[in-house]
Design a protein around this motif. Structure first.
Motif, PDB file in Angstrom:
ATOM      1  N   LEU A   1       0.619  -0.898   0.000  1.00  0.00           N
ATOM      2  CA  LEU A   1       0.000   0.000   0.000  1.00  0.00           C
ATOM      3  C   LEU A   1       0.825   1.197   0.000  1.00  0.00           C
ATOM      4  CD1 LEU A   1      -2.584  -2.062   1.099  1.00  0.00           C
ATOM      5  CD2 LEU A   1      -0.358  -2.859   1.294  1.00  0.00           C
ATOM      6  N   VAL A   2       1.523   1.204  -1.098  1.00  0.00           N
ATOM      7  CA  VAL A   2       2.361   2.339  -1.395  1.00  0.00           C
ATOM      8  C   VAL A   2       1.522   3.225  -2.302  1.00  0.00           C
ATOM      9  CG1 VAL A   2       4.551   2.976  -2.433  1.00  0.00           C
ATOM     10  CG2 VAL A   2       4.330   0.794  -1.293  1.00  0.00           C
ATOM     11  N   ALA A   3       1.712   4.520  -2.206  1.00  0.00           N
ATOM     12  CA  ALA A   3       0.891   5.481  -2.947  1.00  0.00           C
ATOM     13  C   ALA A   3       0.583   5.000  -4.348  1.00  0.00           C
ATOM     14  CB  ALA A   3       1.594   6.825  -2.992  1.00  0.00           C
ATOM     15  N   GLY A   4      -0.711   4.749  -4.583  1.00  0.00           N
ATOM     16  CA  GLY A   4      -1.169   4.424  -5.924  1.00  0.00           C
ATOM     17  C   GLY A   4      -0.940   2.998  -6.375  1.00  0.00           C
ATOM     18  N   GLY A   5      -0.398   2.104  -5.536  1.00  0.00           N
ATOM     19  CA  GLY A   5      -0.182   0.759  -6.016  1.00  0.00           C
ATOM     20  C   GLY A   5      -0.213  -0.267  -4.916  1.00  0.00           C
ATOM     21  N   SER A   6      -0.159  -1.498  -5.305  1.00  0.00           N
ATOM     22  CA  SER A   6      -0.182  -2.598  -4.356  1.00  0.00           C
ATOM     23  C   SER A   6       1.218  -2.852  -3.842  1.00  0.00           C
ATOM     24  CB  SER A   6      -0.714  -3.847  -5.042  1.00  0.00           C
ATOM     25  OG  SER A   6      -0.614  -4.939  -4.173  1.00  0.00           O
ATOM     26  N   LEU A   7       1.285  -3.151  -2.560  1.00  0.00           N
ATOM     27  CA  LEU A   7       2.555  -3.394  -1.914  1.00  0.00           C
ATOM     28  C   LEU A   7       3.247  -4.628  -2.474  1.00  0.00           C
ATOM     29  CD1 LEU A   7       2.830  -2.663   1.712  1.00  0.00           C
ATOM     30  CD2 LEU A   7       4.287  -4.358   0.761  1.00  0.00           C
ATOM     31  N   LEU A   8       2.457  -5.604  -2.885  1.00  0.00           N
ATOM     32  CA  LEU A   8       3.054  -6.845  -3.349  1.00  0.00           C
ATOM     33  C   LEU A   8       2.993  -6.973  -4.873  1.00  0.00           C
ATOM     34  CD1 LEU A   8       1.861  -9.321  -0.627  1.00  0.00           C
ATOM     35  CD2 LEU A   8       4.044  -8.157  -0.842  1.00  0.00           C
ATOM     36  N   ALA A   9       3.108  -5.863  -5.551  1.00  0.00           N
ATOM     37  CA  ALA A   9       3.087  -5.903  -7.006  1.00  0.00           C
ATOM     38  C   ALA A   9       4.289  -6.681  -7.531  1.00  0.00           C
ATOM     39  CB  ALA A   9       3.069  -4.488  -7.577  1.00  0.00           C
ATOM     40  N   ARG A  10       5.374  -6.667  -6.787  1.00  0.00           N
ATOM     41  CA  ARG A  10       6.549  -7.422  -7.215  1.00  0.00           C
ATOM     42  C   ARG A  10       6.539  -8.799  -6.576  1.00  0.00           C
ATOM     43  NH1 ARG A  10       9.752  -6.282  -2.523  1.00  0.00           N
ATOM     44  NH2 ARG A  10       9.133  -4.297  -1.702  1.00  0.00           N
ATOM     45  N   ARG A  11       7.217  -9.730  -7.210  1.00  0.00           N
ATOM     46  CA  ARG A  11       7.305 -11.095  -6.682  1.00  0.00           C
ATOM     47  C   ARG A  11       8.196 -11.098  -5.456  1.00  0.00           C
ATOM     48  NH1 ARG A  11       3.329 -13.892  -8.198  1.00  0.00           N
ATOM     49  NH2 ARG A  11       3.031 -13.962 -10.413  1.00  0.00           N
ATOM     50  N   GLU A  12       7.788 -11.904  -4.497  1.00  0.00           N
ATOM     51  CA  GLU A  12       8.562 -11.979  -3.263  1.00  0.00           C
ATOM     52  C   GLU A  12       9.806 -12.837  -3.466  1.00  0.00           C
ATOM     53  OE1 GLU A  12       6.569 -12.652   0.592  1.00  0.00           O
ATOM     54  OE2 GLU A  12       7.809 -14.448   0.595  1.00  0.00           O
ATOM     55  N   ALA A  13      10.928 -12.283  -3.122  1.00  0.00           N
ATOM     56  CA  ALA A  13      12.180 -13.033  -3.108  1.00  0.00           C
ATOM     57  C   ALA A  13      12.484 -13.333  -1.646  1.00  0.00           C
ATOM     58  CB  ALA A  13      13.303 -12.208  -3.728  1.00  0.00           C
ATOM     59  N   PRO A  14      13.204 -14.405  -1.358  1.00  0.00           N
ATOM     60  CA  PRO A  14      13.438 -14.782   0.030  1.00  0.00           C
ATOM     61  C   PRO A  14      13.988 -13.640   0.896  1.00  0.00           C
ATOM     62  CG  PRO A  14      14.232 -16.495  -1.447  1.00  0.00           C
ATOM     63  CD  PRO A  14      13.793 -15.336  -2.298  1.00  0.00           C
ATOM     64  N   HIS A  15      14.879 -12.813   0.369  1.00  0.00           N
ATOM     65  CA  HIS A  15      15.476 -11.757   1.181  1.00  0.00           C
ATOM     66  C   HIS A  15      14.540 -10.557   1.351  1.00  0.00           C
ATOM     67  CE1 HIS A  15      16.444 -10.539  -2.915  1.00  0.00           C
ATOM     68  NE2 HIS A  15      16.506  -9.315  -2.471  1.00  0.00           N
ATOM     69  N   GLU A  16      13.440 -10.538   0.627  1.00  0.00           N
ATOM     70  CA  GLU A  16      12.500  -9.425   0.717  1.00  0.00           C
ATOM     71  C   GLU A  16      11.387  -9.688   1.727  1.00  0.00           C
ATOM     72  OE1 GLU A  16      11.059  -8.080  -3.084  1.00  0.00           O
ATOM     73  OE2 GLU A  16      12.789  -8.989  -4.032  1.00  0.00           O
ATOM     74  N   HIS A  17      11.288 -10.897   2.249  1.00  0.00           N
ATOM     75  CA  HIS A  17      10.190 -11.267   3.124  1.00  0.00           C
ATOM     76  C   HIS A  17      10.029 -10.301   4.299  1.00  0.00           C
ATOM     77  CE1 HIS A  17       7.476 -13.634   5.546  1.00  0.00           C
ATOM     78  NE2 HIS A  17       8.316 -13.499   6.543  1.00  0.00           N
ATOM     79  N   GLU A  18      11.101 -10.045   4.991  1.00  0.00           N
ATOM     80  CA  GLU A  18      11.008  -9.199   6.177  1.00  0.00           C
ATOM     81  C   GLU A  18      10.562  -7.786   5.827  1.00  0.00           C
ATOM     82  OE1 GLU A  18      14.408  -9.456   8.750  1.00  0.00           O
ATOM     83  OE2 GLU A  18      14.488 -11.627   8.474  1.00  0.00           O
ATOM     84  N   GLU A  19      11.087  -7.243   4.734  1.00  0.00           N
ATOM     85  CA  GLU A  19      10.675  -5.902   4.307  1.00  0.00           C
ATOM     86  C   GLU A  19       9.200  -5.853   3.975  1.00  0.00           C
ATOM     87  OE1 GLU A  19      12.750  -3.967   1.130  1.00  0.00           O
ATOM     88  OE2 GLU A  19      14.676  -4.435   2.060  1.00  0.00           O
ATOM     89  N   ASP A  20       8.732  -6.796   3.172  1.00  0.00           N
ATOM     90  CA  ASP A  20       7.321  -6.841   2.790  1.00  0.00           C
ATOM     91  C   ASP A  20       6.438  -7.057   4.003  1.00  0.00           C
ATOM     92  OD1 ASP A  20       7.948  -6.430   0.162  1.00  0.00           O
ATOM     93  OD2 ASP A  20       7.649  -8.513  -0.454  1.00  0.00           O
ATOM     94  N   PHE A  21       6.846  -7.956   4.873  1.00  0.00           N
ATOM     95  CA  PHE A  21       6.054  -8.252   6.057  1.00  0.00           C
ATOM     96  C   PHE A  21       5.956  -7.019   6.952  1.00  0.00           C
ATOM     97  CE2 PHE A  21       4.957 -10.337  10.057  1.00  0.00           C
ATOM     98  CZ  PHE A  21       3.974 -11.210   9.621  1.00  0.00           C
TER      99      PHE A  21
END
Length: 187
Positions: A1-21
């Protein structure tokens, strides 16, 4: 829920889990219900055990009925039984009968027979409508095996008899009702 778009528009990579979460956890605190609801759905899709912790935490804070509906559905889909007492406490509030039925469905999905009492309360509320009856009938059919005739109750006296039968069934069997996996219903 970043301005104007979905937070998970990009594919999750293992090292991105904590950031996305962390971003989803932050989005759950937004004053904007739409942002919160999108975060709820993304957390639910993850099937991460920590998602339920965040959703339970969201119910601890004051929140709209719309958010409560989505959180309860998400908790039911995650199958976390820690949600049962939290959902039962929510039912002590003065709630719209449709939200009461949503909470009932979540409780029954979590294999808690207390959902039947919530159905009864929705049916006995002064706000019950034909649509409430339909939703209650669907829940009863799904989790009890039949709707006690609710879907065919065409007059107020017949409806009152059905509600009385449900009340009697809960009073007689409520404490002993258990989910029977082989039958896919409470007995």
């Amino acid at each position: 829920l970043v301005a104007g778009g979905s937070l998970l528009a990009r594919r999750e990579a293992p090292h991105e889990h904590e950031e996305d979460f962390a971003a989803l956890a932050e989005a759950l605190q937004s004053p904007n219900d739409d942002v919160v609801i999108e975060a709820i759905h993304h957390l639910e899709e993850r099937h991460d055990p920590h998602s339920a912790d965040l959703l339970l935490g969201r119910l601890a804070a004051p929140t709209s009925e719309r958010v409560i509906e989505h959180v309860s559905d998400g908790l039911a889909r995650l199958g976390d039984r820690r949600a049962v007492p939290v959902l039962e406490r929510l039912l002590t509030r003065d709630l719209d009968p449709f939200l009461r039925l949503d909470l009932a469905g979540a409780l029954l999905s979590l294999r808690s027979a207390s959902g039947f009492s919530a159905i009864l309360a929705a049916l006995e509320s002064g706000d019950a409508t034909v649509l409430v009856d339909r939703q209650a009938a669907a829940l009863l059919t799904r989790f009890r095996g039949d709707d006690l005739g609710l879907s065919s109750s065409t007059t107020p006296p017949i409806r009152a008899q059905v509600v009385a039968r449900l009340r009697a069934w809960i009073e007689q069997r409520g404490n002993e009702l258990r989910w029977r996996e082989e039958r896919r219903r409470f007995e």
